[in-house]
Design an enzyme around this catalytic site. Structure first.
Site, mmCIF file in Angstrom:
data_model
loop_
_atom_site.group_PDB
_atom_site.id
_atom_site.type_symbol
_atom_site.label_atom_id
_atom_site.label_comp_id
_atom_site.label_asym_id
_atom_site.label_seq_id
_atom_site.Cartn_x
_atom_site.Cartn_y
_atom_site.Cartn_z
ATOM 1 N N PHE A 132 -18.261 -1.516 14.939
ATOM 2 C CA PHE A 132 -19.262 -0.833 15.761
ATOM 3 C C PHE A 132 -20.641 -0.815 15.123
ATOM 4 O O PHE A 132 -21.576 -0.238 15.686
ATOM 5 C CB PHE A 132 -18.821 0.616 16.029
ATOM 6 C CG PHE A 132 -17.462 0.734 16.679
ATOM 7 C CD1 PHE A 132 -16.968 -0.262 17.507
ATOM 8 C CD2 PHE A 132 -16.676 1.845 16.440
ATOM 9 C CE1 PHE A 132 -15.715 -0.155 18.102
ATOM 10 C CE2 PHE A 132 -15.422 1.971 17.023
ATOM 11 C CZ PHE A 132 -14.948 0.959 17.864
ATOM 12 N N LYS B 90 -15.425 0.334 5.058
ATOM 13 C CA LYS B 90 -14.470 -0.540 4.374
ATOM 14 C C LYS B 90 -14.022 -1.633 5.331
ATOM 15 O O LYS B 90 -12.879 -1.683 5.767
ATOM 16 C CB LYS B 90 -13.300 0.291 3.851
ATOM 17 C CG LYS B 90 -13.776 1.360 2.866
ATOM 18 C CD LYS B 90 -12.686 2.280 2.407
ATOM 19 C CE LYS B 90 -13.247 3.320 1.434
ATOM 20 N NZ LYS B 90 -12.220 4.246 0.939
ATOM 21 N N ALA C 70 -10.116 10.876 3.224
ATOM 22 C CA ALA C 70 -10.891 11.994 3.749
ATOM 23 C C ALA C 70 -10.066 13.274 3.855
ATOM 24 O O ALA C 70 -10.556 14.372 3.589
ATOM 25 C CB ALA C 70 -11.457 11.619 5.122
ATOM 26 N N LYS D 219 -7.751 -4.353 0.805
ATOM 27 C CA LYS D 219 -6.684 -3.360 0.654
ATOM 28 C C LYS D 219 -6.213 -2.835 2.003
ATOM 29 O O LYS D 219 -5.043 -2.450 2.154
ATOM 30 C CB LYS D 219 -7.109 -2.228 -0.284
ATOM 31 C CG LYS D 219 -8.409 -1.517 0.083
ATOM 32 C CD LYS D 219 -8.193 -0.259 0.889
ATOM 33 C CE LYS D 219 -9.495 0.473 1.127
ATOM 34 N NZ LYS D 219 -9.334 1.701 1.913
ATOM 35 N N ARG E 166 -4.389 5.069 7.644
ATOM 36 C CA ARG E 166 -4.285 4.648 9.044
ATOM 37 C C ARG E 166 -3.860 3.184 9.151
ATOM 38 O O ARG E 166 -3.208 2.789 10.125
ATOM 39 C CB ARG E 166 -5.599 4.903 9.774
ATOM 40 C CG ARG E 166 -6.775 4.100 9.256
ATOM 41 C CD ARG E 166 -8.088 4.538 9.869
ATOM 42 N NE ARG E 166 -8.467 5.875 9.430
ATOM 43 C CZ ARG E 166 -9.618 6.447 9.756
ATOM 44 N NH1 ARG E 166 -10.484 5.809 10.521
ATOM 45 N NH2 ARG E 166 -9.912 7.655 9.321
ATOM 46 N N ASN E 167 -4.222 2.361 8.153
ATOM 47 C CA ASN E 167 -3.814 0.960 8.179
ATOM 48 C C ASN E 167 -2.320 0.811 7.945
ATOM 49 O O ASN E 167 -1.657 0.012 8.606
ATOM 50 C CB ASN E 167 -4.610 0.166 7.144
ATOM 51 C CG ASN E 167 -6.052 -0.019 7.566
ATOM 52 O OD1 ASN E 167 -6.381 -0.856 8.378
ATOM 53 N ND2 ASN E 167 -6.937 0.819 7.016
#
Length: 331
Positions: free
Chosen positions: A87, A109, A143, A194, A258-259
């Site tokens: 974005f 990232k 976070a 990563k 989240r990945n």
């Protein structure tokens, strides 16, 4: 370093919110850009981000909210970008104010799609920001743990040591330790890769591979990172340090990754689209793996894990088949 007294954050997600929390620990008054007017309006009423890290309260009197990208750039000296890489171009599409005299810091990232550039290169090549005015914030740091004030570590990279030290000082607090580096290219590429390997770890978890295999996967992943960053930007670096190996480990193993979550869903049989819709968050590794594969067409680094993730996500090869083939390559 009084010239960086006006610090801005671009982005309204969890990582942007965590960085804002850290800076406020050091009484930094912030300029904060959020694209969504309703989100910033709710933020001002509630005293916290209405969508991310909602338990973190802020002194609204010490924050100036913006919805105009040109105004916040005009009013700021040091600008931290913390939005998904996919974005970034859209966020800057209306920008007319020059960036080349600002200290631009990437907390993104990912890689800018189409251009296939890491964030530092994007700002340098497209917006003529001098290399010495580009910084990178990297982990290992999630976070969610910042919100809980659990001890975390950040690496601040910039080829200008004074700027790196200035930002590191602003980000250090009782639960954040900082270190500095001049490797803006290696830390950015490692942060991108990563996420790709975290997707691989998640896929393997979804396929019910155990800890024994995961350890082999991750030990091969750090070797893959080293081969790639040493080829793309060959300098003396310690790949075992926290900015590289540490960030890889936390992203591949953490419940907050989240990945990894995205990869687990893929391993369990979700389609890419379904997994993305259910997560409600961006898995940077999905976009990154395509960019890395295209970049690597030039360098031809041996990257079997990256290739496997690409084949699963973009060529729709069965995860079970692709990972079985990968196991034959790893040692």
């Amino acid at each position: 370093m009084n010239e960086f007294s006006r610090i801005a954050i671009i982005g309204g997600g969890s990582w942007a919110t965590a960085i804002a929390k850290i800076l406020r620990e050091n009484e930094v008054e912030l300029n904060w850009y959020m694209r969504n007017v309703d989100t910033s309006s709710q933020f001002k009423k509630l005293g916290h981000n209405p969508r991310y890290l909602t338990d973190v309260d802020f002194d609204i009197d010490k924050i100036r909210f913006y919805n105009d990208i040109n105004q916040i750039v005009e009013d700021s000296d040091l600008i931290i970008f913390a939005i998904p890489s996919a974005f970034l171009k859209n966020a800057l599409s209306k920008l007319t104010v020059k960036l080349n005299d600002k200290f631009i810091v990437s907390a993104i990232k990912g890689i800018v799609p189409d251009e296939n550039m890491i964030i530092g290169d994007f700002f340098h090549n497209i917006y003529q920001v001098p290399t010495d005015n580009i910084g990178v914030i990297s982990g290992p740091c999630h976070a969610e743990e910042v919100a809980m004030e659990r001890l975390s570590y950040l690496t601040i990279s910039c080829q200008d040591a004074d700027k790196a030290n200035f930002l590191a000082e602003k980000l250090e607090c009782p639960y954040i330790m900082t270190t500095t580096s001049d490797d803006i290219y290696g830390t950015e590429y490692a942060a991108v890769l990563k996420n790709v390997f975290a997707i691989a770890a998640g896929i393997c978890h979804g396929l019910r591979y155990g800890d024994n295999f995961q350890s082999v996967l991750i030990s091969n992943a750090i070797q893959e990172i080293k081969r790639f960053v040493d080829t793309v930007h060959p300098i003396d670096r310690d790949i075992k340090s926290s900015a590289y190996l540490g960030d890889l480990l936390v992203t591949c193993y953490s419940q907050f990754s989240r990945n990894r979550t995205f990869g687990t869903m893929i391993g369990k049989g979700y389609s890419v689209k379904t997994a993305q819709l259910e997560m409600h968050m961006i898995a940077e590794g999905y976009y990154a793996v395509k960019c890395i594969k295209e970049i690597n067409e030039k360098y031809k680094v041996h990257m079997p894990i990256t290739t496997a993730v690409y084949n699963i996500l973009y060529d729709r090869i069965s995860p079970a088949i692709e990972i079985t083939l990968l196991t034959e390559e790893l040692r």
